[in-house]
Design an enzyme around this catalytic site. Structure first.
Site: not given
Lengths: 305, 305
Positions: A12-13, A204, A206, A237, A246
């Protein structure tokens, strides 16, 4: 020996930032292999509008085609009631909600104020009360916002309490654009664990500014034992083109294993899956271990004695 | 507020791995700007054979042409007596000796056993006794060797004692190929500081496996206050093609400043010099801050309220 849970967010991310569409069967194959790697949770996809995130337009297909390992929690991001309906139809284990700690970031992200987002969560949770699904609440920009800058601790307490009032006890503190510093992580997490012993926090991070793994260690020092990470370090990002995404799953697991932590993850297998991901994405991934090897991968010397 | 000294190694450890020759005037310009940035030491070059390291073939030219800031220690790596003669002719402030903790690595690197290298240091130090020059002793592969693997602590104690017997008190613990783990750094450094209070230790990390900044924080926690780093994170290792090089100066300073440490380094200036270096080297550098900006570099929101 402390046990650390690794929660994989690449599907997903990670993939939502990829410019090229990853074919459904390749996603399914990667997720099926990850299901066998020892990660405790996989964020499989997001039930958003296909227009918003084209790479996740096959959310239903991916979620229904994967082989489910009963030891893995299959989670999906859900932004609204329509997404929740799609998610429960696919029998997801967990629905992940998301609100930004920064009101400006929330407006940028979903065109709603944070209080409008919580109103929305209320309806969504009402609907979900008929279904057997875990709820997790993510808190974006917890450690800083690219528009507002520093987010005061009181603001984080307020939003954590908003989640807890909804009986959402799994709470992910997300450093959405990589602004967390190690001492900030230690201070905030210590305070949160102390204030809200009923919450079950995930960190979480990055690696946007290189501090990702240092932040993990300070999170562990504060008492956090669950971490999101992304295979190969994919993700990223829009404000930091070219910077790391991430934190990288195999780099994280490599560090933790050689520090004596237990993660249940098969390091060699995830290194292997990360190389497969690199072939699928057809560009170099930010992860270091797929380039450098493990610290135990020794080389032959040319010296005879 | 603890003060941390930043020692810049880009001109030597960074450039020695660059495939293209960097013109002398560009090296001089970069070093002159670094001299104004607040770093406490600059490793300017290495007096090795030009055949061994072509990018440093202009060692004398660089060393004699730079503008010297009296607040900066100008250090050079010296592998032998001939190198020492060249270095003192250029009036270097410091001569940096190097031996590997791993005998196999030392043989690979300089075709000598570690005890042959120390015999050599004896002659070199005899010669240097007539000159006013600081001596620093580097210990390569302190945290692991790509051929031998783990290096036992006793071996490190033995070699630190060998340096101290030669009255070399500045000792750099170098993680030559990025094998150090954070807990290993804390344990070894705590033990070394406790055993050898007369030594003045520097930590020299590579970010080969992503643990560089986490290792710095554990070094600080153990009591180390001097760190080598390389502008833009240039440097690297022949065993890890594509992996990160030395820890990146501006990423390190950025982390330390936002954690409340004092380094005396002008962060904006070194970010600027790192971008200049990227233009000179004509390839992307591993550093993150030059891509992502500082955590205080905020963006304008498109939302009006």
């Amino acid at each position: 020996m402390k046990e650390i849970k690794i929660q994989e967010v690449m599907p997903r991310d990670g993939l939502q930032n990829e410019p090229l569409f990853v074919p459904t069967e390749k996603k399914v194959d990667l997720i099926n292999r990850l299901s066998q790697s020892g990660v405790s949770k996989i964020e499989v996809t997001s039930f958003v509008s296909p227009k918003a995130i084209p790479n996740l337009k096959d959310a239903e297909d991916v979620m229904t085609r994967i082989d489910r390992n009963p030891n893995v929690i299959y989670s999906t991001l859900v932004p609204n009631l329509k997404g929740a309906e799609r998610a429960v139809q696919c029998k997801v284990d967990e629905i992940n909600l998301l609100v930004s700690a920064s009101n400006t970031h929330n407006l940028e992200n979903v065109r709603r104020t944070t209080s409008e987002t919580f109103d929305n969560f209320n309806k969504l949770i009402d609907y979900l009360s008929d279904y057997d699904v875990i709820l997790n609440g993510s808190l974006g920009t917890t450690f800083g916002c690219p528009f507002e800058g520093h987010i005061p601790q009181d603001r984080i307490f307020e939003l954590v309490e908003s989640y807890l009032k909804l009986n959402v006890k799994g709470i992910t503190l997300a450093d959405t654009t990589g602004m967390a510093t190690p001492n900030q992580v230690y201070d905030l997490c210590s305070e949160l664990i102390n204030r809200y012993p009923e919450a079950n926090f995930t960190l979480h991070f990055h690696n946007t500014r290189g501090m990702g793994l240092a932040n993990v260690l300070e999170g562990i020092r504060a008492g956090i034992t669950q971490f999101d990470s992304s295979l190969g370090g994919v993700g990223g990002c829009p404000f930091a083109p070219g910077a790391s995404g991430n934190i990288c799953t195999e780099d994280l697991v490599h560090m933790l294993h050689f520090m004596g932590y237990q993660t249940n993850v098969d390091l060699d297998l995830i290194i292997n899956i990360s190389k497969q991901l690199q072939d699928v994405l057809q560009h170099e991934l930010p992860g270091q271990i797929i380039k450098a090897g493990k610290i135990t991968d020794l080389h032959n010397s040319s010296i005879s004695n």
